[in-house]
Design a protein around this motif. Sequence first.
Motif, PDB file in Angstrom:
ATOM      1  N   LEU A  59      66.763 -19.226  99.930  1.00  0.00           N
ATOM      2  CA  LEU A  59      67.800 -18.237  99.640  1.00  0.00           C
ATOM      3  C   LEU A  59      68.086 -17.340 100.836  1.00  0.00           C
ATOM      4  O   LEU A  59      68.751 -16.326 100.713  1.00  0.00           O
ATOM      5  N   ARG A  90      67.473 -26.126  91.559  1.00  0.00           N
ATOM      6  CA  ARG A  90      67.443 -24.702  91.242  1.00  0.00           C
ATOM      7  C   ARG A  90      67.484 -24.461  89.736  1.00  0.00           C
ATOM      8  O   ARG A  90      68.203 -25.127  89.017  1.00  0.00           O
ATOM      9  N   TRP A  91      66.724 -23.493  89.336  1.00  0.00           N
ATOM     10  CA  TRP A  91      66.665 -22.982  87.965  1.00  0.00           C
ATOM     11  C   TRP A  91      66.039 -23.956  86.981  1.00  0.00           C
ATOM     12  O   TRP A  91      65.294 -23.550  86.119  1.00  0.00           O
ATOM     13  N   MET A  98      64.252 -11.322  90.632  1.00  0.00           N
ATOM     14  CA  MET A  98      64.439 -10.452  91.792  1.00  0.00           C
ATOM     15  C   MET A  98      63.802  -9.091  91.600  1.00  0.00           C
ATOM     16  O   MET A  98      63.513  -8.649  90.503  1.00  0.00           O
ATOM     17  N   ASN A 103      70.271  -4.422  90.247  1.00  0.00           N
ATOM     18  CA  ASN A 103      71.272  -5.015  91.121  1.00  0.00           C
ATOM     19  C   ASN A 103      71.317  -6.529  91.031  1.00  0.00           C
ATOM     20  O   ASN A 103      72.193  -7.147  91.593  1.00  0.00           O
ATOM     21  N   ALA A 104      70.354  -7.109  90.358  1.00  0.00           N
ATOM     22  CA  ALA A 104      70.295  -8.563  90.352  1.00  0.00           C
ATOM     23  C   ALA A 104      71.090  -9.150  89.193  1.00  0.00           C
ATOM     24  O   ALA A 104      71.266 -10.352  89.105  1.00  0.00           O
ATOM     25  N   ASN A 106      74.753  -9.285  87.362  1.00  0.00           N
ATOM     26  CA  ASN A 106      76.160  -9.009  87.660  1.00  0.00           C
ATOM     27  C   ASN A 106      76.675  -7.905  86.734  1.00  0.00           C
ATOM     28  O   ASN A 106      76.682  -8.079  85.513  1.00  0.00           O
ATOM     29  N   GLN A 121      75.847 -24.837  83.967  1.00  0.00           N
ATOM     30  CA  GLN A 121      75.708 -25.473  85.269  1.00  0.00           C
ATOM     31  C   GLN A 121      74.689 -26.618  85.223  1.00  0.00           C
ATOM     32  O   GLN A 121      74.897 -27.650  85.830  1.00  0.00           O
ATOM     33  N   HIS A 122      73.615 -26.404  84.489  1.00  0.00           N
ATOM     34  CA  HIS A 122      72.502 -27.348  84.606  1.00  0.00           C
ATOM     35  C   HIS A 122      72.236 -28.200  83.368  1.00  0.00           C
ATOM     36  O   HIS A 122      71.282 -28.951  83.346  1.00  0.00           O
TER      37      HIS A 122
ATOM     38  N   ASP B 224      72.277  -8.122  95.383  1.00  0.00           N
ATOM     39  CA  ASP B 224      71.263  -9.010  94.824  1.00  0.00           C
ATOM     40  C   ASP B 224      71.849  -9.996  93.818  1.00  0.00           C
ATOM     41  O   ASP B 224      71.375 -11.117  93.709  1.00  0.00           O
ATOM     42  N   TYR B 225      72.865  -9.571  93.073  1.00  0.00           N
ATOM     43  CA  TYR B 225      73.350 -10.488  92.038  1.00  0.00           C
ATOM     44  C   TYR B 225      74.034 -11.704  92.624  1.00  0.00           C
ATOM     45  O   TYR B 225      74.126 -12.738  91.977  1.00  0.00           O
ATOM     46  N   ARG B 227      72.921 -13.156  95.483  1.00  0.00           N
ATOM     47  CA  ARG B 227      71.762 -13.983  95.830  1.00  0.00           C
ATOM     48  C   ARG B 227      71.201 -14.648  94.577  1.00  0.00           C
ATOM     49  O   ARG B 227      70.834 -15.815  94.567  1.00  0.00           O
ATOM     50  N   MET B 228      71.188 -13.852  93.508  1.00  0.00           N
ATOM     51  CA  MET B 228      70.701 -14.359  92.227  1.00  0.00           C
ATOM     52  C   MET B 228      71.566 -15.534  91.756  1.00  0.00           C
ATOM     53  O   MET B 228      71.048 -16.536  91.267  1.00  0.00           O
ATOM     54  N   ARG B 230      73.140 -17.556  93.580  1.00  0.00           N
ATOM     55  CA  ARG B 230      72.782 -18.726  94.382  1.00  0.00           C
ATOM     56  C   ARG B 230      71.477 -19.327  93.884  1.00  0.00           C
ATOM     57  O   ARG B 230      71.335 -20.545  93.790  1.00  0.00           O
ATOM     58  N   ALA B 231      70.538 -18.445  93.564  1.00  0.00           N
ATOM     59  CA  ALA B 231      69.250 -18.925  93.059  1.00  0.00           C
ATOM     60  C   ALA B 231      69.431 -19.701  91.759  1.00  0.00           C
ATOM     61  O   ALA B 231      68.695 -20.631  91.471  1.00  0.00           O
ATOM     62  N   LYS B 232      70.440 -19.311  90.988  1.00  0.00           N
ATOM     63  CA  LYS B 232      70.708 -20.003  89.727  1.00  0.00           C
ATOM     64  C   LYS B 232      71.337 -21.367  89.959  1.00  0.00           C
ATOM     65  O   LYS B 232      71.532 -22.124  89.021  1.00  0.00           O
ATOM     66  N   GLY B 233      71.692 -21.640  91.190  1.00  0.00           N
ATOM     67  CA  GLY B 233      72.270 -22.956  91.496  1.00  0.00           C
ATOM     68  C   GLY B 233      73.683 -23.102  90.982  1.00  0.00           C
ATOM     69  O   GLY B 233      74.128 -24.204  90.677  1.00  0.00           O
ATOM     70  N   LEU B 234      74.395 -21.985  90.879  1.00  0.00           N
ATOM     71  CA  LEU B 234      75.784 -22.070  90.416  1.00  0.00           C
ATOM     72  C   LEU B 234      76.647 -22.648  91.527  1.00  0.00           C
ATOM     73  O   LEU B 234      76.315 -22.571  92.705  1.00  0.00           O
ATOM     74  N   ARG B 235      77.779 -23.231  91.124  1.00  0.00           N
ATOM     75  CA  ARG B 235      78.705 -23.780  92.110  1.00  0.00           C
ATOM     76  C   ARG B 235      79.255 -22.656  92.994  1.00  0.00           C
ATOM     77  O   ARG B 235      79.541 -21.570  92.485  1.00  0.00           O
ATOM     78  N   PRO B 236      79.445 -22.920  94.279  1.00  0.00           N
ATOM     79  CA  PRO B 236      79.960 -21.873  95.177  1.00  0.00           C
ATOM     80  C   PRO B 236      81.266 -21.266  94.663  1.00  0.00           C
ATOM     81  O   PRO B 236      81.496 -20.064  94.769  1.00  0.00           O
ATOM     82  N   THR B 242      83.500 -15.342  90.111  1.00  0.00           N
ATOM     83  CA  THR B 242      83.011 -14.480  89.027  1.00  0.00           C
ATOM     84  C   THR B 242      81.918 -13.520  89.472  1.00  0.00           C
ATOM     85  O   THR B 242      81.740 -12.482  88.860  1.00  0.00           O
ATOM     86  N   TYR B 243      81.190 -13.850  90.530  1.00  0.00           N
ATOM     87  CA  TYR B 243      80.157 -12.917  90.964  1.00  0.00           C
ATOM     88  C   TYR B 243      80.648 -12.013  92.086  1.00  0.00           C
ATOM     89  O   TYR B 243      80.590 -10.797  91.983  1.00  0.00           O
ATOM     90  N   ARG B 246      85.108 -10.884  91.594  1.00  0.00           N
ATOM     91  CA  ARG B 246      85.423  -9.971  90.503  1.00  0.00           C
ATOM     92  C   ARG B 246      84.890  -8.566  90.758  1.00  0.00           C
ATOM     93  O   ARG B 246      85.480  -7.567  90.344  1.00  0.00           O
ATOM     94  N   ASN B 247      83.767  -8.479  91.452  1.00  0.00           N
ATOM     95  CA  ASN B 247      83.252  -7.158  91.778  1.00  0.00           C
ATOM     96  C   ASN B 247      83.956  -6.565  92.990  1.00  0.00           C
ATOM     97  O   ASN B 247      84.117  -5.354  93.092  1.00  0.00           O
TER      98      ASN B 247
END
Lengths: 332, 327
Positions: A59, A90-91, A98, A103-104, A106, A121-122, B224-225, B227-228, B230-236, B242-243, B246-247
């Motif tokens: 990451l 992932r996941w 985190m 902040n982690a 949304n 997604q998965h 952080d959200y 990065r989170m 990305r950690a969740k493996g969501l599509r770019p 949405t992450y 939208r913010n």
Amino acid sequence: MGDGLLLDVRGLTVQYETESGPLVAVEQVDLQLREGEFLGIVGESGCGKSTLLFAIARLLVPPARISSGSVVFRGRDMVELAEKELRQVRWRDFSVVMQSAMNALNPVMTVGAQLKDVCEQHSTMSRREIALRSAQVLRLVSVDPRHLDSYPHQLSGGMRQRAMIAMALLFTPQLVIMDEPTTALDVVAQRSLMVQIRELQKRLGFAVLFVTHDMSLLRHFADRVAVMYAGQVVEVSSTAQVFGHPLHPYSRGLLAAFPSVTGPRVHLVGLPGAPPDLLRPPRGCRFHPRCPEVMRSCPNVEPPLYEVGGDLVRCLLYDERGGRAGTSERSS
Amino acid sequence: MRFVLRRLGFFMVTLWAAVTINFLIPRLIPGNPALAMLARYRGRVNPQALHALEIDFGVGVAHQSFISSYFGYLANTFTGHLGISLTFFPEPVSKAVLQALPWTLGLVGTTTVLAFLLGTLIGLIGGWRRGGVLDSVLPPVFIVISAFPYFWIGLVAILVFGVILKWLPLGSGYSVTDTIGWSWQFVGDVLVHSILPAATILITAIGGWILTMRNNMVTVLAEDYVRMARAKGLRPWTIMWTYAGRNAILPNLVGFAMSLGFVVSGAILVEYVFNYPGVGWMLLQSVLNDDYALMQALFLLITFAVLVAILVADVLTAILDPRVRES
């Protein structure tokens, strides 16, 4: 593999490209994690523990990058995986919790929506199945499932952190990576969360890589503890060893800086000095300028990891005591 | 719901204040429209006619107290009786304004929305691919362009495309030979006439949106959200929209609503440079002609538009940002 080895980190080095040259934040780290094991990583702020964690989870964002080493997770080297292949892993296989749940999560999506997107997604779960699973994992961490419709700002800090852990458990992965998940909480909430993590871990059988600067948190929860100093692992020992008879002078210093609630009243000692500048780390042992047991050879010889009774320590003290010089820096 | 009602209440109070100020300001200016009319006809108006005009304009100070004229004004304003225009005499103000409004809404409105959408999109992608081609080329270019006054860009555009190359008309909203109506020929002609002014507004307005959106995006991407996610493996794609997106767009919404509000006042200088028959051009005419009734109506319209835009922005922000709803 086969011997229950889940994660095998070898020679992992992470650099930050800075204007004054490359800064090595994590240097030649070796770590092994068995299935279902709880490994704590402890160190001062800036010792590279979070960077190490993010490197393992792939990451890191520029200017940080892995410059060498491998992270073999379930037989595949994560360092070699392309972003697309990583997404499959992932996941489902490893998840991340985190540091600050504030902040982690949304802020503009409900908790439920943030559980849902990762499910979509998965997996091929239907909407109903996702809703059921989401409610189920929230119950696992003792959060009322009605909070699926809540936004992060409507939850307390502890609840947000629990919701994050619930999210991490959606697919019951084999590894959960936690970056100081309890720092934002008060002591009571911290403890109850730790108890819950440990309990869930025993029940569901996942392994935990747990980073913290608060050594006392690990005492009752970790199986093994890795102590980091200035980007290097200086000691990897069983929890009993680290808290009973820490091998490295730095571990001893860390331990002396934390009070014990139940033990005898002892004088707390802080570590003198500050962590070194990683752009210009000290020659020889990185800890020698602060070490109370510094020897003549310390500023000149960079110590390897010595194996001492199954534990690992990076200190020249163990060279003379006949510890096997660590040509191979592995415990297995 | 309570949020919307409270905003609506605030809206009404502000509107009343604006209407009242709008009543007072022209009355502090010396002169009156009947006298201005008189001047226009170089004194060749007899006293009875002047008196009739004064009654018509409702400015005869003699036969109405200040207070009653205020309430008369309020009643007339809310029923759409805005008086008679001096510039377009004897047309009522409301009719004159309604004729100019579509031109401005069409030109400035469309370009403002387009500038926001395009600018936000470019900024979003630029920030997402930080250091990429888009990100290294567009922001500096638009910083430079945004620094030019837009009427100057308009003048250069007229000089190059109208005078030298003769590709596009020099100004106005349509050709004098046209019959106004919903014919293909007329619509096509209007579009051709709108190219230069629209392009002028677009290039000068879009830079700000690109830069702010890009910076918001860069800030949000460090959260952080993200990065989170990305950690969740969501599509770019999902992470970007949405992450991050939208913010990142939230701080820009209010600015966008404000700029929408100022659409009605038109890009006065652009309309002037291009001789475009919109509200901005009309406002200038009304000031030049001491046309109080028209001026008042236009100021009122601008105020109203800004207030509506703010209301819309508030509601929109509340929809996109759950944190705003409760506070």
